[in-house]
Design a protein around this motif. Structure first.
Motif, short mmCIF file in Angstrom:
data_model
loop_
_atom_site.label_atom_id
_atom_site.label_comp_id
_atom_site.label_asym_id
_atom_site.label_seq_id
_atom_site.Cartn_x
_atom_site.Cartn_y
_atom_site.Cartn_z
N THR A 91 -55.70 -11.56 0.37
CA THR A 91 -55.81 -10.16 -0.03
C THR A 91 -56.59 -9.40 1.04
O THR A 91 -57.70 -9.79 1.42
CB THR A 91 -56.53 -10.02 -1.37
N VAL A 92 -55.96 -8.34 1.54
CA VAL A 92 -56.58 -7.49 2.56
C VAL A 92 -57.01 -6.19 1.88
O VAL A 92 -56.20 -5.54 1.20
CB VAL A 92 -55.60 -7.19 3.71
N SER A 93 -58.25 -5.81 2.05
CA SER A 93 -58.79 -4.62 1.40
C SER A 93 -58.93 -3.48 2.39
O SER A 93 -59.31 -3.69 3.54
CB SER A 93 -60.16 -4.92 0.77
N GLY A 94 -58.63 -2.27 1.92
CA GLY A 94 -58.86 -1.06 2.71
C GLY A 94 -57.85 -0.86 3.83
O GLY A 94 -57.27 -1.79 4.37
N GLY A 95 -57.63 0.40 4.16
CA GLY A 95 -56.75 0.75 5.27
C GLY A 95 -55.28 0.66 4.94
O GLY A 95 -54.87 0.35 3.83
N GLY B 289 -47.54 -13.70 16.79
CA GLY B 289 -48.47 -14.42 15.94
C GLY B 289 -47.80 -14.86 14.65
O GLY B 289 -46.56 -14.91 14.56
N GLU B 290 -48.62 -15.15 13.65
CA GLU B 290 -48.09 -15.59 12.36
C GLU B 290 -47.63 -14.39 11.54
O GLU B 290 -48.28 -13.36 11.50
CB GLU B 290 -49.18 -16.34 11.59
N LEU B 291 -46.50 -14.55 10.87
CA LEU B 291 -45.95 -13.49 10.04
C LEU B 291 -46.59 -13.52 8.66
O LEU B 291 -46.57 -14.54 7.97
CB LEU B 291 -44.43 -13.66 9.91
N TRP B 292 -47.17 -12.39 8.26
CA TRP B 292 -47.71 -12.20 6.91
C TRP B 292 -46.81 -11.22 6.18
O TRP B 292 -46.36 -10.22 6.76
CB TRP B 292 -49.13 -11.64 6.96
N LEU B 293 -46.57 -11.47 4.89
CA LEU B 293 -45.65 -10.66 4.10
C LEU B 293 -46.28 -10.21 2.80
O LEU B 293 -46.92 -11.01 2.10
CB LEU B 293 -44.39 -11.47 3.78
N GLY C 209 -53.46 -5.00 0.79
CA GLY C 209 -52.48 -5.62 -0.08
C GLY C 209 -52.67 -7.12 -0.12
O GLY C 209 -53.53 -7.69 0.55
N ARG C 210 -51.84 -7.76 -0.93
CA ARG C 210 -51.86 -9.22 -1.06
C ARG C 210 -50.72 -9.78 -0.23
O ARG C 210 -49.55 -9.48 -0.47
CB ARG C 210 -51.72 -9.62 -2.52
N TYR C 211 -51.05 -10.63 0.74
CA TYR C 211 -50.08 -11.14 1.70
C TYR C 211 -49.87 -12.63 1.53
O TYR C 211 -50.80 -13.38 1.17
CB TYR C 211 -50.55 -10.89 3.13
N GLY D 179 -57.10 -13.47 13.74
CA GLY D 179 -56.95 -12.66 12.54
C GLY D 179 -56.68 -11.20 12.82
O GLY D 179 -56.80 -10.36 11.92
N ARG D 180 -56.29 -10.89 14.04
CA ARG D 180 -56.01 -9.50 14.42
C ARG D 180 -54.51 -9.29 14.57
O ARG D 180 -53.76 -10.20 14.93
CB ARG D 180 -56.73 -9.15 15.73
N ASP D 181 -54.10 -8.04 14.33
CA ASP D 181 -52.69 -7.70 14.54
C ASP D 181 -52.34 -7.84 16.01
O ASP D 181 -53.12 -7.45 16.89
CB ASP D 181 -52.42 -6.27 14.06
#
Length: 672
Positions: free
Chosen positions: A445-449, A419-423, A453-455, A413-415
């Motif tokens: 949905t990723v919060s903060g930073g 890896g897997e592409l999230w958009l 956003g919603r990926y 789950g780290r950049d």
């Protein structure tokens, strides 16, 4: 060709120094404004007076090198219009220009305005309301385009059904999407506009049409496309007007589309590549050249339409382009009008493009690779092919379109660099139709930073290149793309397992030879005995469209397992489904055309004994393989059978008849 207005709805307004040829070029410094502003217009159905003017504003700050390796322009999206807004603008500014042509049938924008408004009124009279879903089961053509335009003008969403789908699949889609009406054939019990009804609406009756209702808002659904699903049933993806206009706005500055363009509608209306083809043309006041579905299966016929109709924008899956390229090179086709070839739908490798580039170069037409998924509205990245690309072997998909944000995420789950592409961005859809559990799995949905956003989790594996562009590697799950179609292997497996004599099944994509990839299914039978030939093909054909039917079925005593007890897919995929066959030669024809052709089919299809009633496509053949068959027949027998006739006559006995008919004036070789 068409209206020459410089302020086409989704085209950039630019100064005289703006160059569209960006191979290593530099765009002029400054700011380009893309604006959609719609005044109230009471003369068009689906009118504007019911809500404030819709404005889509996109600011592109230029000044960077705009070639295949450069960063895409920064872009700010504010708001979004609708497809109805865009259509009505094209009706006003290009009324006399041809909007759609198919063969000798030409429909102007004024004609499309009248026809689609008649469809809108007819749907309203049948009880269709804003927010409803209306299915369309028609072959591509002016009528189908008018039907779709009428649906969105009624404030409803269109649900395209492929006419080649099994009835059971289309029946499921109609039920799953809760369609309130159907335009075309099939689906008894729904309010329906037949193709005859539709044709009558082309000529206004003189009776007053139903008054225009409230036009759709940008956030309302424009269409629902169904894709392969993991449960054995397809899943619906609703896509909003705002998502489509975001796609068109993001790409307008990259391509410079104009009303002078002629787009080829090559794909099925149920394939989201057609969304790009259709709306890309109609929202810029360009001409949409419709290719009949039978013609699309023939590279010869497709090439003739491209050349004769002056097509400027061509969209292709790499598989389809392989046959088109070979045909163009063999005939030394002249294609002076073609400006853009856009690839999508499956992995593009440089080896496919080298012969084309050697003959036609990379400047005109420009070759562009665009990665995308239905859930992010057709296209998400852009990469213009460069000479440097042709010296490598990787598949570059470039950078995200303006408006997108991406993450490359590893298993933790780290950049990461791979890896897997999230958009994330304005083109990401709201989720699946009635599948909340799948929404929770695929949309995050990723919060903060900075990454908030919603990926959408694509399931595709990519890596970041040193220049910041993305390289595509393949899938991280059981989803594949084959000849442009997105396929969940587990859906096919579920259908095969439904057969009462099958206990388990595994499906994979097997490469029979370079450029020839087909689905293969290994299964175990309840009694251990293989099913009679054709039984599984017939069973799968009831629920699966042709592109999802395995070309081979292999009965195994058992499926290999991993140490954890799961099916070892990698081990199953090592099974050779195609024992080597002796190549067919002209000397085989000494025993008759049928003997030669049966040997050729065994070689091409990698299958066993071929009977006179064998069907080329049921044995796993496809249009590209039919093209190879045509070339071999021409080389070995000196007979050129048109590919269109080969596609229309898939039985071996029928092909034998065709060969003998075309050899009638050259009796050098014996016939059957």
């Amino acid at each position: 060709m068409g209206n020459k207005s410089s302020d086409s709805l989704l085209g950039l307004r630019h100064g005289p120094g703006n160059s569209r040829h960006r191979q290593g070029g530099v765009a002029p410094c400054g700011t380009h404004l893309l604006t959609i502003a719609f005044p109230a217009d009471s003369q068009h159905g689906g009118g504007f007076s019911s809500r404030p003017s819709a404005i889509l504003f996109t600011e592109i700050k230029t000044g960077a090198i705009l070639d295949g390796n450069a960063p895409l322009p920064e872009e700010e999206h504010r708001g979004g219009g609708t497809l109805v807004d865009a259509l009505l603008h094209s009706f006003r500014t290009g009324a006399d220009s041809v909007a759609v042509e198919c063969g000798d049938d030409r429909l102007t924008y004024a004609g499309l305005d009248r026809w689609s408004d008649g469809v809108r009124a007819a749907l309203v009279a049948r009880g269709v309301r804003p927010g409803d879903r209306v299915a369309v089961r028609m072959a591509p053509g002016p009528g189908a385009i008018a039907a779709i335009a009428g649906i969105v003008r009624a404030g409803a969403a269109y649900v395209p059904l492929d006419v080649r789908n099994p009835d059971a699949r289309n029946a499921f889609i109609l039920s799953d999407c809760a369609a309130t009406a159907l335009i075309g054939t099939g689906a008894a019990g729904l309010p329906q506009l037949t193709e005859r009804d539709l044709e009558l609406l082309r000529t206004p009756s003189g009776e007053p049409a139903a008054p225009a209702g409230t036009a759709p808002a940008p956030g309302e659904t424009a269409y629902v496309i169904y894709t392969s699903g993991t449960t054995g049933r397809p899943k619906g993806v609703p896509v909003t007007h705002a998502a489509v206009t975001a796609l068109l706005a993001a790409t307008s500055g990259l391509f410079g589309f104009t009303p002078e363009d002629r787009w080829l509608l090559f794909h099925s209306l149920a394939f989201d590549f057609a969304v790009w083809e259709m709306w890309g043309a109609l929202t810029t006041g360009a001409r949409l050249v419709v290719l009949p579905q039978d013609t699309a299966r023939s590279a010869d016929s497709t090439l003739a339409v491209i050349a004769d109709r002056g097509v400027t924008v061509l969209n292709q899956t790499p598989t389809a382009f392989a046959a088109l390229c070979a045909t163009a090179l063999a005939s030394d086709a002249q294609l002076p009008d073609l400006r853009h070839v856009v690839f999508g739908g499956e992995k593009l490798t440089p080896a496919l493009l080298r012969p084309w580039a050697a003959r036609y170069g990379l400047d005109r037409p420009r070759l562009v690779n665009m990665y995308g998924i239905t859930e992010v509205t057709v296209h998400a990245t852009y990469h213009e092919v460069t000479p440097e690309d042709l010296t490598a072997d990787d598949s570059r998909i470039g950078r995200p379109l303006p408006g997108f944000r991406t993450r490359v995420v590893n298993e933790d789950g780290r950049d990461a660099e791979r890896g897997e592409l999230w958009l994330a961005g304005p083109q990401v859809t709201g989720g699946y139709l009635g599948r909340p559990e799948l929404d929770a799995e695929r949309f995050v949905t990723v919060s903060g930073g900075e990454q908030a956003g919603r990926y959408y989790r694509s399931g595709d594996l990519v890596s970041t290149l040193p220049d910041g562009a993305l390289r595509y590697h393949g899938r991280a799950d059981l989803q594949v793309k084959l000849r442009g179609h997105r396929i969940e292997l587990s859906e096919i497996e579920a259908v095969v397992r439904d057969h009462p004599q099958v206990s388990d099944a595994v499906v994979w994509v097997h490469t029979f030879r370079p450029g020839d990839e087909r689905l293969v299914c290994a299964y175990t039978a309840n009694d251990g005995e293989p099913l009679a030939p054709g039984r599984l093909q017939e069973h799968a054909g009831r629920d699966l469209p042709p592109y999802m039917r395995p070309a081979r079925y292999l009965c195994l005593p058992e499926l290999p397992r991993t140490v954890n007890g799961k099916v070892d897919r990698a081990a199953v995929a090592l099974t050779d489904p195609a024992p080597r066959r002796k190549a067919a030669t002209a000397t085989d024809a000494a025993s008759g055309t049928e003997t030669y052709l049966a040997r050729l089919w065994e070689e091409l299809l990698g299958t066993g004994e071929i009977t006179r009633d064998a069907d080329f496509f049921q044995l796993g053949g496809h249009s590209l393989m039919a093209f190879r068959m045509q070339l071999r027949i021409s080389r070995d027998l000196g007979v050129r059978v048109p590919q269109k006739e080969l596609l229309a006559n898939p039985r071996l006995a029928d092909v034998v008849r065709l060969i003998d008919a075309y050899r009638a004036e050259s009796p050098a070789l014996p016939r059957t």
